[in-house]
Design a protein around this motif. Structure first.
Motif, mmCIF file in Angstrom:
data_model
loop_
_atom_site.group_PDB
_atom_site.id
_atom_site.type_symbol
_atom_site.label_atom_id
_atom_site.label_comp_id
_atom_site.label_asym_id
_atom_site.label_seq_id
_atom_site.Cartn_x
_atom_site.Cartn_y
_atom_site.Cartn_z
ATOM 1 N N VAL A 258 -9.057 5.308 -1.484
ATOM 2 C CA VAL A 258 -8.245 4.093 -1.598
ATOM 3 C C VAL A 258 -8.696 3.246 -2.787
ATOM 4 O O VAL A 258 -9.883 2.950 -2.937
ATOM 5 N N ASN B 243 -3.441 4.888 -2.145
ATOM 6 C CA ASN B 243 -4.253 5.776 -1.320
ATOM 7 C C ASN B 243 -3.948 7.231 -1.687
ATOM 8 O O ASN B 243 -2.870 7.733 -1.399
ATOM 9 N N GLN C 205 0.827 -1.207 0.000
ATOM 10 C CA GLN C 205 0.000 0.000 0.000
ATOM 11 C C GLN C 205 0.863 1.259 0.000
ATOM 12 O O GLN C 205 1.875 1.332 0.674
ATOM 13 N N THR D 7 -20.174 -1.341 0.780
ATOM 14 C CA THR D 7 -19.732 -1.167 -0.606
ATOM 15 C C THR D 7 -20.609 -1.946 -1.586
ATOM 16 O O THR D 7 -20.537 -1.733 -2.795
ATOM 17 N N THR E 71 0.667 5.588 0.063
ATOM 18 C CA THR E 71 -0.143 6.801 0.252
ATOM 19 C C THR E 71 0.491 7.953 -0.524
ATOM 20 O O THR E 71 1.682 8.218 -0.386
ATOM 21 N N PHE F 294 -3.874 -0.096 6.377
ATOM 22 C CA PHE F 294 -5.175 -0.619 5.940
ATOM 23 C C PHE F 294 -5.077 -2.148 5.963
ATOM 24 O O PHE F 294 -4.330 -2.716 5.162
ATOM 25 N N ARG G 262 -4.472 10.959 -0.937
ATOM 26 C CA ARG G 262 -4.879 11.658 0.289
ATOM 27 C C ARG G 262 -4.939 13.164 0.060
ATOM 28 O O ARG G 262 -3.962 13.759 -0.402
ATOM 29 N N VAL H 94 -2.941 -4.547 -4.708
ATOM 30 C CA VAL H 94 -2.031 -3.430 -4.399
ATOM 31 C C VAL H 94 -2.898 -2.195 -4.161
ATOM 32 O O VAL H 94 -3.698 -1.819 -5.019
ATOM 33 N N LEU H 95 -2.723 -1.592 -2.991
ATOM 34 C CA LEU H 95 -3.553 -0.434 -2.632
ATOM 35 C C LEU H 95 -2.834 0.866 -2.960
ATOM 36 O O LEU H 95 -1.657 1.025 -2.671
ATOM 37 N N ARG I 70 -14.584 -0.248 6.749
ATOM 38 C CA ARG I 70 -15.453 -0.297 5.561
ATOM 39 C C ARG I 70 -15.886 -1.755 5.413
ATOM 40 O O ARG I 70 -15.088 -2.619 5.122
ATOM 41 N N VAL J 253 -12.378 -3.752 5.338
ATOM 42 C CA VAL J 253 -11.166 -2.935 5.478
ATOM 43 C C VAL J 253 -11.172 -2.293 6.858
ATOM 44 O O VAL J 253 -12.158 -1.645 7.236
ATOM 45 N N LEU K 30 -12.542 1.216 -6.677
ATOM 46 C CA LEU K 30 -12.584 2.061 -5.485
ATOM 47 C C LEU K 30 -12.855 1.167 -4.276
ATOM 48 O O LEU K 30 -13.886 0.493 -4.216
ATOM 49 N N VAL K 31 -11.933 1.161 -3.333
ATOM 50 C CA VAL K 31 -12.095 0.319 -2.140
ATOM 51 C C VAL K 31 -12.879 1.065 -1.072
ATOM 52 O O VAL K 31 -13.820 0.541 -0.486
ATOM 53 N N GLN K 32 -12.491 2.301 -0.821
ATOM 54 C CA GLN K 32 -13.200 3.079 0.201
ATOM 55 C C GLN K 32 -12.743 4.529 0.164
ATOM 56 O O GLN K 32 -11.685 4.849 -0.378
ATOM 57 N N ILE K 33 -13.554 5.400 0.757
ATOM 58 C CA ILE K 33 -13.152 6.777 1.032
ATOM 59 C C ILE K 33 -13.409 6.988 2.521
ATOM 60 O O ILE K 33 -14.499 6.678 3.019
ATOM 61 N N GLY K 34 -12.412 7.472 3.231
ATOM 62 C CA GLY K 34 -12.582 7.658 4.677
ATOM 63 C C GLY K 34 -11.908 8.930 5.138
ATOM 64 O O GLY K 34 -10.969 9.422 4.497
ATOM 65 N N TYR L 225 -17.334 -4.652 -10.977
ATOM 66 C CA TYR L 225 -15.975 -4.185 -10.648
ATOM 67 C C TYR L 225 -15.951 -2.677 -10.390
ATOM 68 O O TYR L 225 -15.450 -2.220 -9.366
ATOM 69 N N ARG M 175 -6.929 -5.776 5.445
ATOM 70 C CA ARG M 175 -8.105 -6.292 4.734
ATOM 71 C C ARG M 175 -8.262 -7.786 4.982
ATOM 72 O O ARG M 175 -7.263 -8.495 5.151
ATOM 73 N N ARG N 31 -11.225 3.165 11.285
ATOM 74 C CA ARG N 31 -12.296 3.301 10.302
ATOM 75 C C ARG N 31 -12.516 1.918 9.677
ATOM 76 O O ARG N 31 -11.552 1.236 9.296
ATOM 77 N N ASN O 34 -8.959 9.974 2.685
ATOM 78 C CA ASN O 34 -8.226 8.938 1.954
ATOM 79 C C ASN O 34 -9.126 8.302 0.899
ATOM 80 O O ASN O 34 -10.197 7.775 1.220
ATOM 81 N N ARG P 105 -7.576 7.116 14.977
ATOM 82 C CA ARG P 105 -8.699 6.788 14.097
ATOM 83 C C ARG P 105 -8.773 5.286 13.873
ATOM 84 O O ARG P 105 -7.748 4.632 13.657
ATOM 85 N N GLU Q 159 -14.873 -8.402 1.118
ATOM 86 C CA GLU Q 159 -13.719 -7.690 1.661
ATOM 87 C C GLU Q 159 -14.118 -6.695 2.760
ATOM 88 O O GLU Q 159 -14.979 -5.847 2.551
ATOM 89 N N GLY R 223 -17.682 -1.453 -7.236
ATOM 90 C CA GLY R 223 -17.049 -1.814 -5.970
ATOM 91 C C GLY R 223 -17.642 -3.031 -5.290
ATOM 92 O O GLY R 223 -17.487 -3.192 -4.073
ATOM 93 N N ASP S 128 -7.712 -0.217 -5.468
ATOM 94 C CA ASP S 128 -7.028 -1.512 -5.484
ATOM 95 C C ASP S 128 -6.943 -2.053 -6.896
ATOM 96 O O ASP S 128 -7.872 -1.918 -7.692
#
Lengths: 126, 359
Positions: A47, A56, A6, B326, A8, B293, A58, A53-54, B321, B304, A30-34, B209, B295, B319, A45, B317, B302, B212, A49
């Motif tokens: 994120v 990020n 990963q 998703t 950033t 992160f 920011r 492989v991530l 997910r 996270v 898109l894995v997530q937004i946080g 895909y 997973r 967080r 963030n 923090r 998945e 998500g 994938d």
């Protein structure tokens, strides 16, 4: 060994939509937004994938910053952007499905910006 | 164009174990648009990092969900361990893998029962939950808890399983296999089940895909994403192939979960054969300083866990997910164009866990 590389990459808010579009073009999901509050700043963030492989992306903003939505690039971003708005009070402009502050039902406005001390028991036994 | 009407679906509905609301915009009987609403059970658990120190916060992390609770504690622990560079003993890694697969078994059987019940197939519902009891009994016998196990900790696990008990568990699972095959074949070979599920709620591979989708929702559309392939816990030492179906309809998503029951049993059997002797935990001192992160592959896909620490006992923090969160955008997409009568089956086919999604 766990495959979970990963990286950033801090970016400017003006680059956000273009960099997100590039991620999609590169075949990333898109894995997530946080969001994370660090003092008066808020790290958001984004994120992505591809092949485990991530990446990020920011951005760091203030609470009164209006962040552009990436939901025009990734449709599913609306859940994360509404969440950030409701929990942190950060405005996101141009969300494809905008709940206008009603995504979560909370008793406190922007609850994740309120600091709770260890000694504070006001939230207990209610 | 026909006149459009909006039909509210949920938050209370016979097929919904947890509250989610969908505004279904209809033209005649066809759904043309969907607006999802959640937020009925938002607890703000992530905020509790300010009140709970990181070793005890694992109990909060585990309570994010009442079904895949073990996997939440496992992923949280792995995240902290990565930041603090803690080497977890190999035996603990295998035990974590075994309990993770037991979680998957009990979650998939719970889903199969609920799904069958949603279709009015009550004998499958009762038989699925009868088999699930065996899984829960083993989890209770080895961890002390049926729903919340409380066995995972930062640095390892709290309880060991004796070799005799491990053998007994495998014997029990192998003995259960014929009943599972009967149960799933009765369900999937039934003409009315095929009629209700085949060609219904199709999620194309490309949409899955980019929207998500994760877990069986993605794998039912031909996307072979399974985080167990990354090799966390002891999965790197286990041979297995993700279950993938191509048709993208409700039937495919259900078939993925049914086949994964047998994959889980196989993984547990491999773990029991390979588990080494040794300690099950290491002493942990200090506090996490950094971010990561982590997973993992929950029963629904998945998950996270993002953690940021600053070297203090309370995290900055945490967080999470979750997979259902998703899977909401894909749900919106696959509901568009379906018949109103198919909505309950399509919603259940993503196996939504709303408590988990809202945290």
């Amino acid at each position: 060994m766990t495959l979970n590389q990963q990286t950033t990459i801090p970016i400017g808010i003006d680059e956000l939509v273009a960099r997100t579009a590039q991620q999609k073009k590169d075949g990333c999901r898109l894995v997530q937004i946080g969001c994370t509050q660090i003092g008066d700043d808020f790290e958001i963030n984004y994120v992505f994938d591809k092949d485990f492989v991530l990446t990020n992306l920011r951005i760091t903003v203030k609470q009164d910053t209006v962040v552009p939505s990436v939901s025009s690039v990734y449709f599913g971003a609306f859940v994360y952007e509404n969440e950030i708005h409701d929990l942190y009070g950060i405005a996101v402009a141009g969300i494809n499905i905008d709940f206008k502050g009603h995504f979560y039902r909370t008793t406190i406005k922007n609850p994740f910006t309120v600091t709770i001390t260890k000694e504070d028991t006001s939230c207990q036994n209610k | 164009m026909s006149k459009q009407i909006t039909v509210p679906f949920g938050p209370q509905h016979p097929v919904l174990p947890e509250p989610i609301h969908l505004d279904l915009v209809l033209e005649d009987e066809r759904v043309v648009d969907v607006i999802p609403s959640i937020g009925y059970v938002h607890r703000g658990l992530e905020k509790l990092v300010e009140k709970r120190e990181y070793p005890e916060y694992i109990y909060v992390a585990e309570r994010i969900c009442g079904i895949c609770s073990y996997v939440h504690s496992n992923t949280y622990a792995e995240c902290i361990e990565h930041i603090m560079k803690i080497e977890v003993p190999e035996r603990a890694q295998y035990l974590r893998t075994i309990w993770s697969e037991y979680s998957r078994l009990h979650s998939h059987l719970l889903w199969l029962g609920l799904f069958a019940d949603g279709m009015g197939f009550e004998s499958v519902f009762m038989n699925a939950w009868k088999l699930r009891e065996h899984i829960l009994d083993d989890m209770e016998a080895t961890t002390g808890g049926r729903v919340i196990q409380g066995v995972c900790k930062v640095g390892g696990v709290r309880k060991d399983i004796t070799p005799e008990k491990l053998d007994e568990m495998v014997k029990g699972l192998k003995g259960m296999e014929p009943a599972l095959r009967d149960l799933t074949s009765v369900f999937f070979n039934d003409a009315s089940v095929s009629h209700r599920l085949k060609g219904v709620g199709i999620l194309q591979k490309g949409d899955a895909y980019t929207l998500g989708a994760v877990g069986p929702t993605a794998r039912g559309s031909g996307i072979g994403i399974d985080l167990r392939q990354t090799g966390y816990a002891a999965y790197g030492k286990i041979n297995f192939k993700p279950v993938v179906e191509q048709s993208g309809d409700c039937y495919a998503r259900c078939a993925v979960r049914a086949k994964e029951l047998f994959t889980s049993i196989d993984i547990i059997e491999q773990c029991v054969k390979k588990i080494p002797e040794g300690p099950i935990e290491v002493k942990v001192t200090g506090a996490p300083d950094g971010e990561y992160f982590a997973r993992a592959e929950q029963p629904r896909g998945e998950v996270v866990h993002y953690i940021k620490g600053n070297g203090k006992r309370n995290l900055v923090r945490h967080r999470v997910r979750t997979p259902t969160f998703t899977n909401i955008p894909p749900l919106v997409t696959l509901l568009k164009g379906c018949e109103l009568a198919d909505v309950p089956m399509i919603v259940l086919s993503i196996d939504p866990c709303v408590g988990c999604a809202e945290r």
